[in-house]
Design an enzyme around this catalytic site. Structure first.
Site, short mmCIF file in Angstrom:
data_model
loop_
_atom_site.label_atom_id
_atom_site.label_comp_id
_atom_site.label_asym_id
_atom_site.label_seq_id
_atom_site.Cartn_x
_atom_site.Cartn_y
_atom_site.Cartn_z
N CYS A 72 -97.68 -60.63 -5.26
CA CYS A 72 -96.90 -60.26 -6.44
C CYS A 72 -95.71 -59.40 -6.06
CB CYS A 72 -97.78 -59.50 -7.44
SG CYS A 72 -99.20 -60.46 -8.06
N CYS A 158 -109.34 -26.62 -5.68
CA CYS A 158 -108.17 -27.37 -6.17
C CYS A 158 -106.90 -26.86 -5.52
CB CYS A 158 -108.06 -27.24 -7.69
SG CYS A 158 -109.49 -27.82 -8.61
N ASP A 669 -88.88 9.13 6.39
CA ASP A 669 -87.53 9.43 6.83
C ASP A 669 -87.12 10.74 6.14
OD1 ASP A 669 -84.91 9.08 7.93
OD2 ASP A 669 -84.27 8.39 5.95
N ASP A 888 -85.01 4.68 3.24
CA ASP A 888 -84.04 4.20 2.25
C ASP A 888 -82.80 3.59 2.85
OD1 ASP A 888 -82.99 6.66 3.23
OD2 ASP A 888 -81.72 6.77 1.44
#
Length: 1013
Positions: A72, A158, A669, A888
């Site tokens: 097909c 799952c 720091d 920072d």
């Protein structure tokens, strides 16, 4: 560029174009609302379309049904390849799809559909897209990140199966799936695989998938209200064709949707929307989709569906239980139910009729889930539920038929099947309800997102001329926006006019309103309290702080904690082990009964050894619960990350959250971390005859290129002195960001030397500004008098900045950075929690020692370069200590990355925030303790969840198998086992929800925190 793929629901037009095409074939002279003759429009579009089609190749994807074998598919391919204009044709038998590349100038899609139908098959168009021209340049950054909503997941098995199939796809470099949020995030190369193929793969694995974010920012979509006819769609197409920067688009008249690909450097979304709305003389109204829909799953629909299924199950199940347990004790109902109707009793007919819809209609979702699970080679909870209920149902049916043939009426268990489904659905409903509560933090963040903004237009002098209300998605960088009192700030930017106070508590956790003046930054989503402000938009859309926070929280909730690996492994083997135990239980009881190892008096009336053993096996099958294991970690992580976000602490994942609870040492720091990061010049002394004004001009010109807080303090001091004629006072120390810098001189050959200072040329002088190391390495001699003054500053916790001109010390500047008021209390609080505190800084030893003494830190490392900070972290980790770094600045980034847990102060630089695992939005050291305390409480809760999940299964399965029956005659019926299984998942989720009661430790309580062992 990857082609845009869209379903052809109605009339569509797809155009691939360049700016050159638009200039050669202009369709519209303007985009105003002038009406045009529709026939003329058709001609213009046709001319343009014919020119385009000569240079285009389209890819048509068609669904082909009716194929049964390879013959097909071969016949369909042959029929397609015979068509003129078809370049390639491929037909997939299993997927029932055909992909055809063709020249639209020679062939229409209707001809292709007709050819397939003539071959004897049914055809339906799925999508029609443009294939990029040969030689088109690939994007510089080929990989994109897409987010997909995935439905149908029930347990950790799952998740594992989906991640496995996705990682096998070509072009997929990363795949992460979260059970609790029902979201998947993939990093993939669009040149190797497209989003439709990813969705198809997830669908083939047995789950439902939907794209919610493609990760491609040049893709836009919107709905055009009023686009009702073909003429309207052609008008919109004409507008899009005439816009430079629109690469390709699709217009769907039936759904009124428009999808387009644009060059964001040439045109923005607002220009596209304005052009479309101006075309129809006010008839067209563009509606933009909610940009935050990708951040939250549709939990309400799932809860509603589960509730409806549970109610319908009760409608059928309760009468079954009433008929089986209560009616036999009521004379009237008993006499009625024992009436014979054909081969069965009336009670049997009623129970069979009532249970069948529950089994095969209401319970159909469990059959589908079990089939999909087994098809992908795994097993989940649906398999257990389906096995147990089907066994009870089929046995009951067989017992009825056997009784009708032989006259022996055995006991049936229809109520077992019905009640099992009811209890499981009740558990699923409560679980969905509880899981929705775990993501409330995301919902609260989304509520902060503004929806509209007031756009100001200005004249050449910068004066506001007109106001216009627009959707926030149409804001562009550089727009001038008006923010009224009580309104939300629409985008991140800076204030250019007006003075007000802004409530930033919802973003930073700072309770007090923050004063805003000209030059101050503002955050989108915060609330303007009083006064009108004009702001200049700098970050819009998904670049805003709010969008990044939401995205960060959701990404963190999708990141698995290492402890979850154990649960994933157990879940992967759980169902096969349980089924084996159920089979062993059945065989054990059945064989023991046949061998006479237990008396027949144990058998319930009307049953046999087979039925007796079968009920034990069914109880074992349905009482085991893999879902509780899969939910133990992600639900707690989800709640914790949401709590952190609401307290101004952004956690970048479950792995960071897990490491934080083991922290044994915190390294701070100094500048900007323990101190306020707002240093100010307090003293200075000049050692040559340079005038103070010239001295400050040269030093500030050199320091202007540095991002170090000390450099900014010196520049601010020089600005005040040179502009205002006097040094700054505490009241005037705040310098607006927009200021006149014409007094500065040009610096050349600038070099920023990490941990030492800067070197450059100004006014033909070699300028050195830094510490002793810089001077020593540069061969600059420091006299005893200068050294005495430097040490005097350092002993008073001031940083002494030495300045040299042309190899000779010209002066010393004393800079003081006050400590944060909570620093000492936080250090003492950490010590009370059993955590060692250290300080690592690039500053000199005397200043560092003085600051450390003030905050109570004993161990100090000073004069350390950025790379040395990372080595210091690694030396602390050598003995297995889990180290957290709090910093920072840019110079802290290597240490933040090297630490087990990096914590960046939110007011710091973007590079530091990127390298950290935690971001402290409030710029408060108190949040260091909060972060560690939240992590400890979260993992205590996770351990308790595993006790619930594992303990439940370890205790419940033996009871269901009948271990206690010989001694205490205790037997767990299958319906009761199903109820216990349903509520085990609920208990785990509710345990995680208890974290929502978390309250951050207060400063007054920090010293009372006990050491956790």
């Amino acid at each position: 560029m990857a082609a845009l793929q869209l379903a052809s629901v109605g009339q569509q037009g797809m155009v691939d174009r360049t700016s050159g095409d638009a200039e050669t074939f202009p369709l519209l002279q303007s985009t105003d609302g002038d009406s045009r003759n529709g026939f003329a429009d058709d001609i213009q579009i046709s001319v343009h379309g014919e020119q385009e089609e000569r240079n285009l190749t389209r890819k048509l994807v068609v669904s082909v049904t009716g194929m049964t074998c390879a013959a097909c598919s071969t016949s369909v391919e042959t029929a397609l390849k015979r068509l003129p204009g078809v370049e390639t044709a491929a037909v997939a038998l299993i997927q029932e799809k055909a992909e055809i590349s063709y020249n639209p100038a020679l062939l229409k899609e209707e001809d292709i559909v007709e050819a397939i139908e003539d071959a004897g098959f049914d055809a339906e168009i799925i999508s029609n897209t443009v294939i990029p021209r040969p030689g088109a340049a690939a994007p510089a950054n080929a990989k994109i990140v897409g987010q997909f909503r995935i439905g149908g997941m029930t347990c950790a098995a799952c998740v594992t199966s989906i991640e496995t199939v996705l990682r096998r796809l070509p072009g997929v470099s990363r795949a992460s799936v979260a059970l609790t949020t029902e979201m998947g995030e993939l990093e993939f190369d669009p040149r190797l695989i497209d989003q439709q193929a990813i969705i198809s793969t997830i669908d083939d694995a047995g789950f439902d998938a939907e794209l919610v974010d493609s990760g491609q920012r040049d893709k836009i979509s919107f709905v055009v209200m009023g686009m009702d006819t073909d003429k309207d769609s052609k008008n919109v197409e004409a507008v899009l064709c005439d816009l430079k920067g629109v690469r390709e688009f699709s217009v769907d008249c039936m759904t009124e949707k428009v999808h387009a690909s644009i060059d964001s450097e040439v045109i923005g979304l607002r220009a596209v929307v304005d052009a479309v709305e101006s075309r129809g003389s006010g008839r067209y109204k563009v509606v933009l989709p909610n940009p935050y829909t990708s951040f939250s799953s549709d939990r309400g629909a799932d809860v509603g569906q589960m509730y409806q299924l549970f109610l319908w199950s009760c409608v059928f199940s309760i009468p079954v239980v009433f008929i089986g347990l209560i009616c036999p004790h009521i004379v009237f109902f008993h006499d009625l139910l024992v009436l014979r109707c054909g081969p069965f009793l009336l009670s049997d007919w009623l129970k069979w009729a009532l249970v069948t819809p529950v089994q095969f209609i209401i319970g159909w979702r469990f059959y589908v889930g079990a089939y999909r699970s087994l098809r992908r080679g795994s097993a989940n909870m649906d398999v257990l539920v389906t096995l147990g209920t089907t066994a009870a149902y089929l046995y009951s049916v067989c017992a009825l038929l056997y009784g009708a043939v032989t006259g022996f009426h055995a006991m049936t268990y229809f109520e077992t099947s019905a009640m099992l489904f009811s209890f499981v659905l009740l558990g699923k409903y409560l679980e969905s309800l509880a899981k929705g509560k775990t993501s409330e933090a995301i919902g609260k963040l989304l509520e902060l997102a503004p929806t509209t903004a007031i756009l100001l237009t200005v004249d050449s002098a910068g004066n506001a001329m007109t106001e216009r209300e627009i959707n926030v998605q149409l804001i562009q960088r550089g727009d001038l926006l008006k923010v009224q009192p009580g309104a939300k700030v629409p985008a991140d930017g800076t204030s250019v006019w007006g003075v007000s106070h802004v409530n930033e508590s919802m973003i930073t956790g700072e309770a007090s309103p923050v004063a805003k003046e000209i030059g101050d930054s503002v955050i989108g989503g915060t609330i303007n309290m009083n006064g009108v402000m004009h702001i200049r938009a700098l970050r819009v859309g998904r670049e805003t702080a709010l969008a990044q926070i939401v995205n960060l929280v959701e990404t963190a909730q999708m990141t698995k904690a290492p402890i979850q690996k154990f649960a994933d492994y157990v879940a992967s083997i759980f169902v096969p082990v349980v089924v084996s135990m159920a089979v062993a239980t059945f065989l054990g009881w059945y064989v023991a009964g046949k061998l006479g190892l237990y008396p027949d008096t144990w058998l319930p009336t009307g049953t046999s050894h087979f039925v007796f053993a079968l009920m034990f096996a069914i109880s074992v099958t349905v009482i085991a619960c893999p879902c509780a294991l899969g939910l133990a970690t992600p639900t707690a992580v989800m709640v914790a990350t949401g709590i952190g976000a609401s307290n101004g602490i952004l956690i970048k994942g479950g792995d960071a959250l897990e490491r934080a609870h083991k922290v044994g040492c915190v390294v701070f720091d100094k500048t900007g971390t323990l101190t306020k990061g707002k240093p100010a010049v307090t003293h200075h002394r000049i050692y040559n005859k340079t005038p103070l004004a010239d001295f400050l001009t040269l030093v500030a010109s050199a320091e202007a290129g540095s991002e170090h807080p000390l450099a900014k303090a010196i520049v601010d001091y020089a600005h005040h002195f040179l502009v205002f004629g006097e040094p700054p006072t505490p009241k005037t120390a705040h310098t607006p960001r927009t200021r006149d810098t014409s007094w500065m001189k040009q610096a050349s050959s600038f070099e920023n030397i990490p941990g030492k200072g800067v070197c450059c040329h100004v006014d033909n002088k070699v300028i050195l500004v830094g510490n002793r190391k810089l001077m020593t390495d540069s061969g600059v001699a420091i006299s005893p008098a200068i050294e005495d003054y430097v040490q005097e500053n350092e002993q008073r916790a001031r940083t002494a900045v030495i300045v040299a001109f042309d190899g000779t010390v010209a002066g010393v500047i004393g800079v003081s950075d006050p400590l944060k008021q909570e620093a000492a209390v936080v250090v003492e609080g950490l010590k009370s929690m059993g955590i060692k505190c250290m300080m690592v800084t690039g500053d000199n030893w005397q200043t560092a020692r003085s600051v450390a003494d003030e905050v109570g830190i004993i161990e100090v490392m000073a004069e350390v370069l950025p790379a040395g900070k990372a080595k210091a972290i690694q030396s602390l980790q050598a003995d297995g200590t889990v180290v957290a770094m709090v910093g920072d600045g840019v110079n802290d980034s290597p240490a933040l990355a090297a630490a087990d847990v990096g914590m960046a102060i939110g007011a710091g630089t973007d590079i530091a925030i990127e390298a950290a695992d935690y971001v402290l939005m409030r710029n408060s050291l108190e949040d260091v303790i909060t972060a560690i305390d939240l992590s400890r409480k979260t993992f205590s809760r996770i351990k308790l969840n595993y006790v619930f999940a594992m303990g439940y299964n370890i205790l419940a399965i033996p009871v269901a198998a009948g271990v206690l029956f010989p001694y205490f005659a205790v037997r767990l019926p299958p319906w009761a086992a199903g109820g216990a299984m349903a509520f085990s998942s609920v208990s785990v989720v509710c345990s995680s929800l208890w974290l929502r009661r978390y309250r951050r430790p207060r400063l007054t309580e920090l010293l009372q925190v006990r050491v956790e062992k």
